[in-house]
Enzyme design. Structure first.
Site, PDB file in Angstrom:
ATOM      1  N   LYS A  35      -1.297  11.844  14.711  1.00 43.79           N
ATOM      2  CA  LYS A  35      -0.466  10.740  14.217  1.00 43.79           C
ATOM      3  C   LYS A  35       0.989  10.914  14.663  1.00 43.79           C
ATOM      4  O   LYS A  35       1.617   9.974  15.155  1.00 43.79           O
ATOM      5  CB  LYS A  35      -0.529  10.709  12.688  1.00 43.79           C
ATOM      6  CG  LYS A  35       0.146   9.527  12.053  1.00 43.79           C
ATOM      7  CD  LYS A  35      -0.240   9.458  10.588  1.00 43.79           C
ATOM      8  CE  LYS A  35       0.106   8.123   9.990  1.00 43.79           C
ATOM      9  NZ  LYS A  35      -0.535   7.871   8.725  1.00 43.79           N
TER      10      LYS A  35
ATOM     11  N   LYS B 114      -0.325  20.359   7.280  1.00 42.13           N
ATOM     12  CA  LYS B 114      -0.668  19.797   5.968  1.00 42.13           C
ATOM     13  C   LYS B 114      -0.776  20.940   4.987  1.00 42.13           C
ATOM     14  O   LYS B 114      -1.128  22.065   5.373  1.00 42.13           O
ATOM     15  CB  LYS B 114      -2.030  19.086   6.072  1.00 42.13           C
ATOM     16  CG  LYS B 114      -2.290  18.109   4.955  1.00 42.13           C
ATOM     17  CD  LYS B 114      -1.707  16.749   5.274  1.00 42.13           C
ATOM     18  CE  LYS B 114      -1.919  15.762   4.146  1.00 42.13           C
ATOM     19  NZ  LYS B 114      -1.407  14.430   4.499  1.00 42.13           N
TER      20      LYS B 114
ATOM     21  N   THR C 102       5.914   1.202   6.017  1.00 38.85           N
ATOM     22  CA  THR C 102       4.609   1.091   6.676  1.00 38.85           C
ATOM     23  C   THR C 102       4.251  -0.384   6.912  1.00 38.85           C
ATOM     24  O   THR C 102       3.698  -0.733   7.965  1.00 38.85           O
ATOM     25  CB  THR C 102       3.538   1.827   5.841  1.00 38.85           C
ATOM     26  OG1 THR C 102       3.968   3.190   5.720  1.00 38.85           O
ATOM     27  CG2 THR C 102       2.184   1.802   6.503  1.00 38.85           C
TER      28      THR C 102
HETATM   29  P1  NAD Z   1      -0.802   2.140  -3.486  1.00 33.82           P
HETATM   30  O1  NAD Z   1      -1.392   3.005  -4.532  1.00 33.82           O
HETATM   31  O2  NAD Z   1       0.596   1.662  -3.637  1.00 33.82           O
HETATM   32  O3  NAD Z   1      -1.717   0.841  -3.289  1.00 33.82           O
HETATM   33  C1  NAD Z   1      -3.099   0.872  -3.168  1.00 33.82           C
HETATM   34  C2  NAD Z   1      -3.634  -0.452  -3.706  1.00 33.82           C
HETATM   35  O4  NAD Z   1      -5.023  -0.510  -3.442  1.00 33.82           O
HETATM   36  C3  NAD Z   1      -3.457  -0.614  -5.207  1.00 33.82           C
HETATM   37  O5  NAD Z   1      -2.993  -1.927  -5.479  1.00 33.82           O
HETATM   38  C4  NAD Z   1      -4.878  -0.432  -5.760  1.00 33.82           C
HETATM   39  O6  NAD Z   1      -5.089  -1.175  -6.942  1.00 33.82           O
HETATM   40  C5  NAD Z   1      -5.689  -0.987  -4.610  1.00 33.82           C
HETATM   41  N1  NAD Z   1      -7.088  -0.551  -4.540  1.00 33.82           N
HETATM   42  C6  NAD Z   1      -7.632   0.656  -4.827  1.00 33.82           C
HETATM   43  N2  NAD Z   1      -8.969   0.621  -4.578  1.00 33.82           N
HETATM   44  C7  NAD Z   1      -9.254  -0.616  -4.139  1.00 33.82           C
HETATM   45  C8  NAD Z   1     -10.435  -1.261  -3.700  1.00 33.82           C
HETATM   46  N3  NAD Z   1     -11.616  -0.625  -3.689  1.00 33.82           N
HETATM   47  N4  NAD Z   1     -10.345  -2.548  -3.267  1.00 33.82           N
HETATM   48  C9  NAD Z   1      -9.167  -3.204  -3.264  1.00 33.82           C
HETATM   49  N5  NAD Z   1      -8.014  -2.639  -3.660  1.00 33.82           N
HETATM   50  C10 NAD Z   1      -8.058  -1.372  -4.100  1.00 33.82           C
HETATM   51  O7  NAD Z   1      -1.010   2.946  -2.127  1.00 33.82           O
HETATM   52  P2  NAD Z   1      -0.270   2.684  -0.735  1.00 33.82           P
HETATM   53  O8  NAD Z   1       0.897   3.561  -0.641  1.00 33.82           O
HETATM   54  O9  NAD Z   1      -0.139   1.214  -0.542  1.00 33.82           O
HETATM   55  O10 NAD Z   1      -1.354   3.278   0.273  1.00 33.82           O
HETATM   56  C11 NAD Z   1      -2.560   2.588   0.548  1.00 33.82           C
HETATM   57  C12 NAD Z   1      -3.345   3.384   1.575  1.00 33.82           C
HETATM   58  O11 NAD Z   1      -2.580   3.518   2.762  1.00 33.82           O
HETATM   59  C13 NAD Z   1      -3.702   4.800   1.157  1.00 33.82           C
HETATM   60  O12 NAD Z   1      -4.962   5.098   1.731  1.00 33.82           O
HETATM   61  C14 NAD Z   1      -2.625   5.657   1.815  1.00 33.82           C
HETATM   62  O13 NAD Z   1      -3.074   6.969   2.059  1.00 33.82           O
HETATM   63  C15 NAD Z   1      -2.420   4.895   3.106  1.00 33.82           C
HETATM   64  N6  NAD Z   1      -1.111   5.051   3.732  1.00 33.82           N
HETATM   65  C16 NAD Z   1       0.027   4.844   3.010  1.00 33.82           C
HETATM   66  C17 NAD Z   1       1.261   4.935   3.644  1.00 33.82           C
HETATM   67  C18 NAD Z   1       2.536   4.651   2.891  1.00 33.82           C
HETATM   68  O14 NAD Z   1       3.582   4.566   3.535  1.00 33.82           O
HETATM   69  N7  NAD Z   1       2.507   4.472   1.584  1.00 33.82           N
HETATM   70  C19 NAD Z   1       1.338   5.249   4.997  1.00 33.82           C
HETATM   71  C20 NAD Z   1       0.155   5.445   5.714  1.00 33.82           C
HETATM   72  C21 NAD Z   1      -1.062   5.334   5.061  1.00 33.82           C
END
Ligand code: NAD
Length: 370
Positions: free
Chosen positions: A65, A77, A149
């Site tokens: 990444k 990590k 992101t």
């Molecule tokens: P977050 O917790 O803010 O949001 C996740 C959302 O997904 C929540 O609204 C939750 O209710 C919803 N959710 C959970 N399970 C679900 C399902 N089965 N169907 C539909 N919705 C569902 O998390 P985030 O920071 O937005 O991250 C989301 C994903 O992206 C994670 O996998 C994280 O590892 C990845 N990610 C995040 C970032 C970042 O900058 N925050 C960067 C790269 C990757």
């Protein structure tokens, strides 16, 4: 691969450090996978079931990444065993002890991950002098609040749409997981006239083909309420968003949500992977064979890690946004060119691009590469 002593391959891991303090109940692991591009950046994950194997896999994912993003950082990590919801004082004690044990390790920079947040990074910085994902008072850039992101996903969408001949104006967008990543992606896309036609969270989903009010839904989520509390749209089951006809589908929730058994239900032209590994390899291949462009996670969702690296360099929020735009646009272009030239899966093109960069960096080092 293992030869009885060494685990890994010709890229890494460079180091595996197990930290065990029986008196304190501290069990943790650091994996530094590869540092050819620079000191490794990767999150500290805290969970009851973490393992060395998981840490190895996640560290390699960070090597790819970070190099795919064009950062001067390698991949690493760390994992710490324990329930992240334990009393705060106990959590602080464990995280400080882990950071202290690694105080002489110069090749790893801690960042937040599952189970840790900016307050945890402040404890790490207090112990060893550096970390990313810090609170604003310590020079941190609040990447989830500003939508780093989502900003990257938006630029990935612009480049990909041009390759597909798709107009963003009036493009129908579905966001699965309206959290920090998903809601900001929807917000930035709306500035180009794209229409959010469906969104889901862990409790349910709402659909309106005429378009949902992104700002109103974001406010609802910021207030800690589920999407199903919205007065807008039709309420449907959480997974019904998979069936909604759209131009851009953004999985931004959890891993492995789209698999062989449900990928056939998707009706879209472009998938931007906001979450990490939201589609299984079989599902990505299925869509590629049907002409759907799937931009893989570590290319499309690198905005967060680019932001963290810029924070580490002491840059401002505006400079971080510029770097995200520049790097993600260039990387998406490079991946799409390779896909066109070699007719390979976008994920395979992205892995080749990242690996090639790591190998080139390794060739510049004293010990080189065979
Ligand atoms: P977050 O917790 O803010 O949001 C996740 C959302 O997904 C929540 O609204 C939750 O209710 C919803 N959710 C959970 N399970 C679900 C399902 N089965 N169907 C539909 N919705 C569902 O998390 P985030 O920071 O937005 O991250 C989301 C994903 O992206 C994670 O996998 C994280 O590892 C990845 N990610 C995040 C970032 C970042 O900058 N925050 C960067 C790269 C990757």
């Amino acid at each position: 691969m293992t030869n009885g002593f060494r685990v890994g391959d010709d890229l890494g891991p460079a180091k595996i450090i197990h930290v065990h303090e029986p008196g304190l109940g501290l069990e943790a692991v650091l994996v530094i996978d590869n540092v050819a591009c620079g000191p490794s950046i990767g999150g500290l994950r805290m969970a009851a079931d973490v393992s060395t194997e998981e840490c190895l896999r996640l560290a390699r994912a960070m090597t790819l990444k970070n190099s795919a993003a064009g950062l001067a950082h390698g991949g690493g990590k760390s994992v710490l065993r324990g329930d992240p919801r334990m009393p705060r004082a106990r959590k602080e004690q464990l995280i400080r002890a882990f950071a202290h044990a690694l105080r002489n390790e110069r090749d790893y920079i801690f960042g937040p991950d599952m189970g840790t947040d900016e307050a945890c990074m402040a404890w790490v910085k207090d112990e060893i002098g550096h970390a990313v994902g810090l609170p604003a008072v310590l020079g941190g850039i609040p990447l989830d609040e500003i939508g780093a992101t989502g900003w990257g996903l938006f630029h990935a969408a612009e480049v990909a749409a041009r390759h597909l001949g798709l107009e963003l104006y009036d493009a129908r967008v579905v966001v699965q997981g309206f959290g920090a990543v998903g809601r900001h992606a929807a917000r930035f896309l709306a500035t180009r006239g794209a229409i959010l036609v469906a969104a889901s969270d862990s409790q349910g989903a709402i659909v309106d083909e005429r378009g949902l009010d992104v700002a109103a839904l974001a406010k609802l989520k910021n207030d800690g309420r589920p999407l199903s509390d919205s007065a807008e749209g039709r309420k449907v089951d959480r997974d019904a968003v998979i069936d909604v006809d759209c131009d851009i589908f953004i999985p931004a929730a959890r891993p492995d949500i789209i698999r062989d058994d449900n990928v056939g239900r998707l009706r879209t032209k472009l998938v931007l992977e906001g979450a990490n590994i939201p589609f299984t390899p079989g599902a990505e291949k299925f869509l590629h064979e049907r002409g759907v462009l799937v931009l893989p996670d570590f290319i499309a969702n690198a905005g967060g890690v680019i932001c963290a690296a810029m924070e580490y360099s002491g840059l401002t929020q505006m400079a971080a946004f510029q770097a995200i735009e520049e790097k993600i646009r260039a990387n998406v272009e490079a991946v799409l060119e390779a896909v066109k030239l070699r007719n390979v899966l976008p994920r395979d093109a992205a892995i080749a691009l990242a690996t090639e960069r790591v190998r080139s960096a390794m060739a510049t080092r004293r010990f080189g590469i065979i």
